[in-house]
Design an enzyme around this catalytic site. Sequence first.
Site, mmCIF file in Angstrom:
data_model
loop_
_atom_site.group_PDB
_atom_site.id
_atom_site.type_symbol
_atom_site.label_atom_id
_atom_site.label_comp_id
_atom_site.label_asym_id
_atom_site.label_seq_id
_atom_site.Cartn_x
_atom_site.Cartn_y
_atom_site.Cartn_z
ATOM 1 N N GLN A 1 0.849 -1.190 0.000
ATOM 2 C CA GLN A 1 0.000 0.000 0.000
ATOM 3 C C GLN A 1 0.890 1.247 0.000
ATOM 4 O O GLN A 1 1.621 1.500 0.952
ATOM 5 C CB GLN A 1 -0.938 0.051 1.204
ATOM 6 C CG GLN A 1 -1.955 1.174 1.058
ATOM 7 C CD GLN A 1 -2.806 1.382 2.285
ATOM 8 O OE1 GLN A 1 -2.306 1.752 3.328
ATOM 9 N NE2 GLN A 1 -4.096 1.139 2.156
ATOM 10 N N HIS A 25 -3.115 4.557 -1.653
ATOM 11 C CA HIS A 25 -4.018 4.929 -0.563
ATOM 12 C C HIS A 25 -4.599 6.313 -0.859
ATOM 13 O O HIS A 25 -3.928 7.326 -0.731
ATOM 14 C CB HIS A 25 -3.244 4.944 0.755
ATOM 15 C CG HIS A 25 -4.109 4.857 1.975
ATOM 16 N ND1 HIS A 25 -5.446 5.179 1.971
ATOM 17 C CD2 HIS A 25 -3.825 4.468 3.253
ATOM 18 C CE1 HIS A 25 -5.945 4.996 3.189
ATOM 19 N NE2 HIS A 25 -4.971 4.563 3.980
ATOM 20 N N HIS A 46 -9.348 8.007 3.745
ATOM 21 C CA HIS A 46 -9.098 8.319 5.157
ATOM 22 C C HIS A 46 -8.464 9.683 5.419
ATOM 23 O O HIS A 46 -7.734 9.859 6.393
ATOM 24 C CB HIS A 46 -8.228 7.234 5.796
ATOM 25 C CG HIS A 46 -8.839 5.889 5.780
ATOM 26 N ND1 HIS A 46 -8.202 4.764 6.237
ATOM 27 C CD2 HIS A 46 -10.059 5.461 5.354
ATOM 28 C CE1 HIS A 46 -8.973 3.700 6.091
ATOM 29 N NE2 HIS A 46 -10.112 4.109 5.547
ATOM 30 N N TYR A 53 -6.138 11.243 3.836
ATOM 31 C CA TYR A 53 -4.742 11.404 3.464
ATOM 32 C C TYR A 53 -4.658 12.242 2.173
ATOM 33 O O TYR A 53 -5.650 12.823 1.743
ATOM 34 C CB TYR A 53 -4.069 10.039 3.343
ATOM 35 C CG TYR A 53 -4.043 9.295 4.663
ATOM 36 C CD1 TYR A 53 -3.493 9.884 5.807
ATOM 37 C CD2 TYR A 53 -4.586 8.014 4.792
ATOM 38 C CE1 TYR A 53 -3.486 9.217 7.029
ATOM 39 C CE2 TYR A 53 -4.580 7.349 6.009
ATOM 40 C CZ TYR A 53 -4.024 7.951 7.129
ATOM 41 O OH TYR A 53 -4.028 7.301 8.335
ATOM 42 N N ARG A 113 -7.376 2.577 -3.054
ATOM 43 C CA ARG A 113 -8.294 2.521 -1.908
ATOM 44 C C ARG A 113 -9.019 3.859 -1.777
ATOM 45 O O ARG A 113 -8.396 4.919 -1.785
ATOM 46 C CB ARG A 113 -7.547 2.214 -0.612
ATOM 47 C CG ARG A 113 -8.498 1.821 0.521
ATOM 48 C CD ARG A 113 -7.780 1.486 1.815
ATOM 49 N NE ARG A 113 -8.505 0.456 2.541
ATOM 50 C CZ ARG A 113 -8.413 0.261 3.851
ATOM 51 N NH1 ARG A 113 -7.615 1.011 4.588
ATOM 52 N NH2 ARG A 113 -9.110 -0.697 4.441
ATOM 53 N N GLY A 172 -9.475 -6.572 8.720
ATOM 54 C CA GLY A 172 -8.336 -5.943 9.376
ATOM 55 C C GLY A 172 -8.051 -6.565 10.725
ATOM 56 O O GLY A 172 -7.326 -7.561 10.818
#
Length: 362
Positions: free
Chosen positions: A96, A175, A178, A180, A227, A316
Site C-alpha cells: 500500500q 491509498h 481516510h 490522506y 483505496r 483488518g
Amino acid sequence: MFNTFKGKTLETNNRIAMAPMTRSRTSQPGNIPNEMMATYYRQRASAGLIVSEGTPISAAARGYSMTPGIYTPEHIEGWKKTTQAVHQEGGKIFAQLWHVGRRSHSDISGTKPLAPSAIKIPDQVFGPLAEGGFGMIETETPREMTLQDIRSTIADFVQAGKNAIEAGFDGVEVHAAHGYLFDTFLRLESNQRSDQYGGSQENRMRFLLDTLQALTNKIGGGRVAIRLSPYIGEGFAGDDVEIVPLTLALLEKLQPMNLAYVHFSENISRYVEVPDAFRQQVRRIYTNPIMVAGKLSKQSAQGLLDNQYADFVAFGTPFVTNPDLVSRFAHDWPLTEFDADARLTLYGGAEAGYIDYPSYQG
C-alpha cells in the site's frame, strides 16, 4: 469466499484479503522492514491477498513513526524478506503506497506537511513525544502544494511502484482514503485551490488520475489498485455533498485503466452506512474487481460476494488476533477477540501482540 480468483494479472487462492493495518514495528534507524515483520505476514499468508501496512513513498510522505518505507535500497531489501515469506506460503501481497498529506508533523517527516490547501483541522498521529517515547501528537498546519510539489509527488509514487515490484510485491495499492493526501484533493472542504487541481470535480480528480496513469504506464494496470472511502469522514471536519458523485465519476475514468481492484474502506471512524443503491451504481459503472473492507463478519462478507457487490472481502483487526483467520472461517472455529489488550499493542513494541497469537488448536 473460498473460491479462487482469476483476474487479468492477479490470481488468488481465495477471496479473503488481509486489509492494510499500521503496526509500526520497523527496525531503527531508517524504518527498515525486518524479520519480525516477515514472520507476521507469513503467519497470515493463507489470505488470498495481503495488502501491506501503509508504506510511505518518501520521507515527506510519512505521518506515523516506525512505519516501513519503500524509497531507499534498504527498504527494498528489507521488504524482500516479507514478500518471499508470503510467496513461500502460496500467498500474494500488494504494497500500500502512502502519502499522508496534512495528517503529519515535521517531527515525524522532517518537513512541513503537504496538502492541496493550507487548512488544518484537529487531528492526531503516532509520533515522538516531547517527554520521550512515542504516542499520539497533534498535527501541524500544512503547506499548500506547488505544481512542482505535485509533479515531484507523482514521480515519487512511480518510483515507489517500481521499488515495490523490485522488492517482490505482486502489485501496489494507492491509498486515496481516510483523509490522506489524495482524499484531501478530492474533497471541497480541504481543496480550495483555483488552479487545474482545484474547483471542479474534474480538477479535483486530476492529481490522483495523473498518478494512477503514470503508475499503470510504468508497471501495468493489473499491478495497480486504489483505496477509496467516500462514506468515511475521517480526517475532515464536516461532510462533503459531492464526494459520492465524484467517486462515481472517478470510477468511470478508472474503468479503462483495468486496475487490479478498487478497494472501498467502510464503517470506521466517522462514517455513514453504505447504501445498496451505491453498490449497484458502482457495479453498473465499474466492471473490474472490487474489494470491500470495514468491520465485516463472515456472514456480511459472504453477502457482498453473493450479491456480486465485491470480488474480495477484506478483514483488518480479525487478522491481528487470528493469523489463521481463513481456516477459522472455513471450519467455523471461534475467533480470538480483538480486545483492549490487543489494541494497546497495535502500534509499536516487539513480538508481544504481534507474532505471538496462536493458530486454533481445536
